[in-house]
Design a protein around this motif. Structure first.
Motif, mmCIF file in Angstrom:
data_model
loop_
_atom_site.group_PDB
_atom_site.id
_atom_site.type_symbol
_atom_site.label_atom_id
_atom_site.label_comp_id
_atom_site.label_asym_id
_atom_site.label_seq_id
_atom_site.Cartn_x
_atom_site.Cartn_y
_atom_site.Cartn_z
ATOM 1 N N GLU A 31 44.948 30.922 43.226
ATOM 2 C CA GLU A 31 45.776 31.056 42.027
ATOM 3 C C GLU A 31 45.771 29.784 41.190
ATOM 4 O OE1 GLU A 31 49.702 32.492 42.532
ATOM 5 O OE2 GLU A 31 49.104 34.264 43.692
ATOM 6 N N GLU A 32 45.813 28.634 41.846
ATOM 7 C CA GLU A 32 45.815 27.375 41.112
ATOM 8 C C GLU A 32 44.543 27.208 40.289
ATOM 9 O OE1 GLU A 32 46.224 22.538 41.899
ATOM 10 O OE2 GLU A 32 46.320 23.949 43.575
ATOM 11 N N MET A 33 43.397 27.515 40.884
ATOM 12 C CA MET A 33 42.135 27.419 40.171
ATOM 13 C C MET A 33 42.092 28.420 39.018
ATOM 14 S SD MET A 33 39.735 27.178 43.565
ATOM 15 C CE MET A 33 38.149 27.019 42.753
ATOM 16 N N ARG A 34 42.524 29.645 39.287
ATOM 17 C CA ARG A 34 42.553 30.664 38.226
ATOM 18 C C ARG A 34 43.439 30.227 37.065
ATOM 19 N NH1 ARG A 34 46.160 35.634 39.595
ATOM 20 N NH2 ARG A 34 47.652 33.942 39.221
ATOM 21 N N ASP A 35 44.617 29.707 37.385
ATOM 22 C CA ASP A 35 45.554 29.326 36.333
ATOM 23 C C ASP A 35 45.043 28.136 35.522
ATOM 24 O OD1 ASP A 35 47.093 31.378 37.275
ATOM 25 O OD2 ASP A 35 48.566 30.095 38.284
ATOM 26 N N GLU A 36 44.358 27.202 36.181
ATOM 27 C CA GLU A 36 43.745 26.082 35.456
ATOM 28 C C GLU A 36 42.685 26.600 34.481
ATOM 29 O OE1 GLU A 36 42.183 23.432 38.350
ATOM 30 O OE2 GLU A 36 44.124 22.573 38.896
ATOM 31 N N ALA A 37 41.902 27.561 34.936
ATOM 32 C CA ALA A 37 40.868 28.127 34.067
ATOM 33 C C ALA A 37 41.489 28.888 32.898
ATOM 34 C CB ALA A 37 39.956 29.042 34.871
ATOM 35 N N LEU A 38 42.551 29.614 33.151
ATOM 36 C CA LEU A 38 43.220 30.369 32.087
ATOM 37 C C LEU A 38 43.708 29.454 30.971
ATOM 38 C CD1 LEU A 38 45.205 32.956 34.217
ATOM 39 C CD2 LEU A 38 43.564 33.522 32.416
ATOM 40 N N GLU A 39 44.163 28.273 31.330
ATOM 41 C CA GLU A 39 44.667 27.345 30.324
ATOM 42 C C GLU A 39 43.565 26.878 29.380
ATOM 43 O OE1 GLU A 39 46.663 24.178 32.288
ATOM 44 O OE2 GLU A 39 48.280 25.455 33.075
ATOM 45 N N LEU A 40 42.314 26.972 29.803
ATOM 46 C CA LEU A 40 41.200 26.540 28.951
ATOM 47 C C LEU A 40 40.964 27.488 27.775
ATOM 48 C CD1 LEU A 40 38.632 25.618 31.760
ATOM 49 C CD2 LEU A 40 39.994 24.019 30.403
ATOM 50 N N LEU A 41 41.500 28.715 27.874
ATOM 51 C CA LEU A 41 41.190 29.730 26.875
ATOM 52 C C LEU A 41 42.210 29.813 25.730
ATOM 53 C CD1 LEU A 41 39.796 32.736 28.943
ATOM 54 C CD2 LEU A 41 38.621 31.410 27.189
ATOM 55 N N ASP A 42 43.401 29.304 25.924
ATOM 56 C CA ASP A 42 44.426 29.342 24.870
ATOM 57 C C ASP A 42 44.621 30.774 24.357
ATOM 58 O OD1 ASP A 42 46.357 28.324 23.143
ATOM 59 O OD2 ASP A 42 44.915 27.977 21.540
ATOM 60 N N ILE A 43 44.864 31.697 25.271
ATOM 61 C CA ILE A 43 45.055 33.104 24.915
ATOM 62 C C ILE A 43 46.384 33.277 24.204
ATOM 63 C CG2 ILE A 43 45.268 35.447 25.836
ATOM 64 C CD1 ILE A 43 43.564 34.474 28.227
ATOM 65 N N GLN A 44 46.371 34.018 23.107
ATOM 66 C CA GLN A 44 47.565 34.282 22.317
ATOM 67 C C GLN A 44 48.139 35.668 22.656
ATOM 68 O OE1 GLN A 44 48.849 31.758 20.258
ATOM 69 N NE2 GLN A 44 47.228 30.717 21.434
ATOM 70 N N PRO A 45 49.455 35.875 22.427
ATOM 71 C CA PRO A 45 50.098 37.141 22.819
ATOM 72 C C PRO A 45 49.475 38.386 22.196
ATOM 73 C CG PRO A 45 51.757 35.480 22.354
ATOM 74 C CD PRO A 45 50.440 34.884 21.941
ATOM 75 N N ASP A 46 48.878 38.259 21.008
ATOM 76 C CA ASP A 46 48.291 39.434 20.363
ATOM 77 C C ASP A 46 46.779 39.541 20.576
ATOM 78 O OD1 ASP A 46 47.667 37.232 18.848
ATOM 79 O OD2 ASP A 46 48.029 38.199 16.907
ATOM 80 N N ASP A 47 46.215 38.717 21.456
ATOM 81 C CA ASP A 47 44.777 38.765 21.719
ATOM 82 C C ASP A 47 44.417 39.998 22.545
ATOM 83 O OD1 ASP A 47 44.095 36.504 20.339
ATOM 84 O OD2 ASP A 47 44.036 35.185 22.092
ATOM 85 N N ARG A 48 43.282 40.591 22.199
ATOM 86 C CA ARG A 48 42.713 41.684 22.978
ATOM 87 C C ARG A 48 41.677 41.066 23.910
ATOM 88 N NH1 ARG A 48 38.910 46.662 21.694
ATOM 89 N NH2 ARG A 48 40.037 48.316 22.796
ATOM 90 N N VAL A 49 41.902 41.183 25.216
ATOM 91 C CA VAL A 49 41.111 40.452 26.201
ATOM 92 C C VAL A 49 40.340 41.424 27.090
ATOM 93 C CG1 VAL A 49 41.184 38.808 28.113
ATOM 94 C CG2 VAL A 49 42.774 38.563 26.193
ATOM 95 N N LEU A 50 39.075 41.103 27.354
ATOM 96 C CA LEU A 50 38.248 41.873 28.275
ATOM 97 C C LEU A 50 37.986 41.050 29.529
ATOM 98 C CD1 LEU A 50 36.456 44.319 28.965
ATOM 99 C CD2 LEU A 50 34.582 43.170 27.753
ATOM 100 N N ASP A 51 38.227 41.661 30.690
ATOM 101 C CA ASP A 51 37.954 41.058 31.995
ATOM 102 C C ASP A 51 36.744 41.783 32.583
ATOM 103 O OD1 ASP A 51 37.955 39.981 34.525
ATOM 104 O OD2 ASP A 51 39.957 40.696 35.081
ATOM 105 N N VAL A 52 35.596 41.108 32.616
ATOM 106 C CA VAL A 52 34.357 41.718 33.102
ATOM 107 C C VAL A 52 34.153 41.353 34.567
ATOM 108 C CG1 VAL A 52 31.847 41.811 32.873
ATOM 109 C CG2 VAL A 52 33.283 41.697 30.823
ATOM 110 N N GLY A 53 33.934 42.364 35.405
ATOM 111 C CA GLY A 53 33.861 42.132 36.836
ATOM 112 C C GLY A 53 35.250 41.918 37.386
ATOM 113 N N SER A 54 36.170 42.768 36.956
ATOM 114 C CA SER A 54 37.602 42.561 37.218
ATOM 115 C C SER A 54 37.987 42.771 38.670
ATOM 116 C CB SER A 54 38.430 43.493 36.335
ATOM 117 O OG SER A 54 37.980 44.838 36.458
ATOM 118 N N GLY A 55 37.168 43.502 39.437
ATOM 119 C CA GLY A 55 37.403 43.651 40.866
ATOM 120 C C GLY A 55 38.775 44.221 41.200
ATOM 121 N N THR A 56 39.462 43.582 42.112
ATOM 122 C CA THR A 56 40.771 44.060 42.559
ATOM 123 C C THR A 56 41.903 43.649 41.620
ATOM 124 O OG1 THR A 56 41.200 42.110 43.936
ATOM 125 C CG2 THR A 56 40.003 43.938 44.958
#
Length: 223
Positions: A31-56
């Motif tokens: 989770e820590e690694m995932r959350d660090e990576a998420l911060e690199l994207l600066d996702i906004q509340p109205d962004d439409r996001v695609l997760d490719v290879g979303s798995g579980t």
């Protein structure tokens, strides 16, 4: 090409791995690694996001903290069924079964694209990255997480036999060949001695072609 860089073998592999995936995944991608990576994207509340290879749905869960408009694609129905149990089939997340190299979306469909733990199974990574560039709005970013190439010989031979492992130089080559700009790489690791992840963030060129012009000017100065 590694034994799992084959779509049918990868699907079979995940048929069985899906049963224990959420228990073993934190040893290499937590989770820590995932959350660090998420911060690199600066996702906004109205962004439409695609997760490719979303798995579980491990990354999907993190994306939902930033936006409610999350779309998830995977080729393994067994992995997806685990995600359905978490989010519902089409309640919080819109799911698609599909191939990273042939995304079933129109051009410029998404504001952000995330893909973690998937590139290592793609037979043609650059083809998939070109698809990522196609479906993301010009000027916006994608993030891809894959396994960093081991430093020692025995592990390198093992890595080459299994699936795609790559270093920063190869990541740079693939993203440049796929047409991305502003490419940056980050090495992440759960703990010393554990496998490392290479997280690449890159931007789709602006629609007006200004990025290509800037790159050409820079190359001219360097020459």
């Amino acid at each position: 090409m590694g034994v799992l860089e084959n779509k049918s073998r990868a699907r079979l592999f995940y048929k069985y791995l899906s049963k224990v995936y959420d228990r073993i995944n934190p040893f290499v991608w937590n989770e820590e690694m995932r959350d660090e990576a998420l911060e690199l994207l600066d996702i906004q509340p109205d962004d439409r996001v695609l997760d490719v290879g979303s798995g579980t749905g491990f990354a999907t869960e993190g994306l939902l903290r930033y936006t409610d408009d999350v779309h998830a694609l995977d080729q393994s129905i067994h992995q997806m069924e685990k995600a359905f149990a978490k989010f519902g089939r089409n309640d919080r997340v819109r799911f698609y079964r599909g191939d990273a190299e042939r995304l079933p979306f129109k051009d410029d469909s998404f504001d952000v694209l995330w893909s973690s733990g998937s590139i290592e199974y793609w037979p043609n990574p650059v083809d998939a990255l070109e698809e990522f560039r196609r479906v993301v709005e010009p000027g916006n970013r994608v993030l891809v997480v894959g396994p960093d190439y081991p430093e020692t010989g025995p592990f390198q031979y093992l890595a080459d036999a299994i699936m795609l492992f790559y270093d920063e130089h190869e990541a740079q080559r693939m993203f440049e060949e796929a047409g991305f700009v502003d490419i940056e790489h980050h090495i992440q690791q759960a703990a010393p001695g554990t496998p490392r992840a290479i997280t690449t963030v890159a931007r789709v060129p602006d629609a007006d072609g200004g990025d290509e012009a800037d790159a050409g000017a820079e190359a001219e100065v360097e020459a």
